[in-house]
Design a protein around this motif. Structure first.
Motif, PDB file in Angstrom:
ATOM      1  N   ASP A 179      44.232  63.202  31.379  1.00 17.85           N
ATOM      2  CA  ASP A 179      43.872  63.591  32.741  1.00 17.85           C
ATOM      3  C   ASP A 179      44.905  64.547  33.334  1.00 17.85           C
ATOM      4  O   ASP A 179      46.051  64.570  32.892  1.00 17.85           O
ATOM      5  CB  ASP A 179      43.815  62.313  33.588  1.00 17.85           C
ATOM      6  CG  ASP A 179      42.898  62.438  34.786  1.00 17.85           C
ATOM      7  OD1 ASP A 179      42.313  63.509  34.998  1.00 17.85           O
ATOM      8  OD2 ASP A 179      42.769  61.439  35.511  1.00 17.85           O
ATOM      9  N   ASP A 180      44.496  65.288  34.352  1.00 15.32           N
ATOM     10  CA  ASP A 180      45.403  66.171  35.107  1.00 15.32           C
ATOM     11  C   ASP A 180      46.176  67.085  34.178  1.00 15.32           C
ATOM     12  O   ASP A 180      47.367  67.384  34.408  1.00 15.32           O
ATOM     13  CB  ASP A 180      46.402  65.358  35.957  1.00 15.32           C
ATOM     14  CG  ASP A 180      45.708  64.362  36.872  1.00 15.32           C
ATOM     15  OD1 ASP A 180      44.526  64.583  37.193  1.00 15.32           O
ATOM     16  OD2 ASP A 180      46.352  63.378  37.266  1.00 15.32           O
ATOM     17  N   ASP A 202      43.377  70.017  35.254  1.00 17.17           N
ATOM     18  CA  ASP A 202      43.638  69.568  36.620  1.00 17.17           C
ATOM     19  C   ASP A 202      42.952  70.466  37.643  1.00 17.17           C
ATOM     20  O   ASP A 202      42.889  71.681  37.490  1.00 17.17           O
ATOM     21  CB  ASP A 202      45.139  69.539  36.884  1.00 17.17           C
ATOM     22  CG  ASP A 202      45.443  68.860  38.201  1.00 17.17           C
ATOM     23  OD1 ASP A 202      45.198  67.643  38.291  1.00 17.17           O
ATOM     24  OD2 ASP A 202      45.873  69.547  39.156  1.00 17.17           O
ATOM     25  N   GLU A 236      37.837  69.790  36.121  1.00 21.25           N
ATOM     26  CA  GLU A 236      37.568  68.954  37.295  1.00 21.25           C
ATOM     27  C   GLU A 236      37.760  69.743  38.579  1.00 21.25           C
ATOM     28  O   GLU A 236      38.397  70.791  38.595  1.00 21.25           O
ATOM     29  CB  GLU A 236      38.408  67.675  37.273  1.00 21.25           C
ATOM     30  CG  GLU A 236      39.877  67.852  37.098  1.00 21.25           C
ATOM     31  CD  GLU A 236      40.662  66.544  37.202  1.00 21.25           C
ATOM     32  OE1 GLU A 236      40.211  65.521  36.672  1.00 21.25           O
ATOM     33  OE2 GLU A 236      41.739  66.569  37.807  1.00 21.25           O
TER      34      GLU A 236
HETATM   35 CA    CA Z   1      42.315  64.419  37.313  1.00 21.57          CA
END
Ligand code: CA
Ligand code: C2E
Ligand code: CA
Ligand code: CA
Length: 279
Positions: A179-180, A202, A236
């Motif tokens: 993630d990110d 991200d 995202e």
């Molecule tokens: Ca994220």
């Protein structure tokens, strides 16, 4: 405080006491929230290049009786300071798996994957593998539909333990996403070692890519990196058609953001038809 009283408390700022009281109160409130069932999950669709929904990400919410809906950034950091995050994490896993089981009953939703955010402390606990496997067993959810989202920083220490845990769960079909991605420290060497399936770009890069060449280059680099390592890549925070087109042009294969849908407790029928009308 009176002047003479202040001398006694010279080394202790009353604002510090207030902050400590507030964080203790938040933790106590959060424990009650678990018991009183004030927590719930919102689901945000993840779509493919044809804007069809392939899965969701589960995002934790707190329906606070006085303060209304509270987002996870306001209470997860506090929960992470204690073992409370372990209970919270297990609650999230279980609620997400129950939703998967519910979706499995309908042909329209049976294929949907469920991404669940895992906190550093939760992942590092010795019993993490068992926690996940027990929840899967208890709920009867299909492990192949579960994706755990980890962040780069939590993978840096004790790599053998991290890889061992990921490999064990992957052996049961559970997937992993980073993630990110791009905000932490990523060395190409460890990326190659980690048994992950997906990188999530991200949203700060997505948000800046149309007016910052620097952000655009980072997005392009992440997409290329994902390709060369044989990983899927999700963008995202996609909010506009222009961002979506730019991401598609670069070769991104999956998208998530307000352009498609905001997180919601219920996946509505129109999302299941897909968002092709946006094209
Ligand atoms: Ca994220
Ligand atoms: P995240 O994992 O990066 O989740 C994505 C965040 O971006 C979510 O915020 C989501 O609502 C928001 N978002 C999605 N699309 C857009 C968009 O187009 N524009 C903008 N501006 N934002 C968008 P949320 O729900 O407030 O969650 C914040 C963070 O809290 C998450 O970031 C995640 O790190 C953490 N979190 C959420 N649920 C859980 C959970 O169950 N467990 C743990 N450990 N952490 C969680
Ligand atoms: Ca996430
Ligand atoms: Ca909708």
């Amino acid at each position: 405080a009176k002047a003479d009283g202040r001398a006694t408390w010279r080394f202790f700022d009353p604002r510090m006491q207030q902050a400590l009281d507030a964080s203790a109160a938040l933790e106590a409130d959060l424990r009650l929230a678990l018991i009183r069932q004030q927590l719930y999950l919102s689901y945000q669709p993840v779509v493919d290049r044809a804007a069809r929904v392939t899965g969701v990400e589960a995002l934790l919410r707190w329906a606070h009786p006085q303060r209304g809906e509270i987002g996870p950034t306001e209470f997860i950091p506090q929960a992470e300071k204690s073992e409370l995050i372990l209970e919270l994490g297990e609650w999230v896993l279980e609620a997400a798996c129950l939703q998967l089981v519910h979706w499995a009953a309908s042909a329209q939703t049976a294929h949907l994957t469920m991404a669940v955010n895992v906190s550093a402390r939760q992942f590092r606990q010795p019993g993490f593998i068992d926690q996940v496997l027990m929840v899967l067993q208890r709920t009867g959810a299909d492990p192949r539909l579960l994706k755990l989202e980890l962040t780069e920083s939590m993978l840096l220490t004790d790599m053998d333990d991290v890889i061992g845990k990921m490999a064990a769960l992957r052996g049961h079909g559970v997937g992993f996403a980073l993630d990110d991605f791009g905000t932490g420290y990523s060395s190409l060497r460890y990326l190659k070692l980690l048994p992950i399936d997906q990188l999530k770009i991200d949203r700060s890069f997505v948000q800046d890519m149309l007016h910052s060449r620097h952000a655009a280059s980072i997005v392009r680099a992440i997409v290329n990196l994902a390709y060369s390592l044989d990983l899927a890549v999700v963008a995202e925070g996609v909010e506009t058609r222009e961002q979506w087109s730019a991401l598609e042009a670069i070769g991104c294969t999956a998208f998530q953001g307000y352009l498609f849908d905001r997180p919601a407790p219920i996946l509505d029928a129109d999302s299941m038809v897909g968002y092709a009308s946006l094209h």
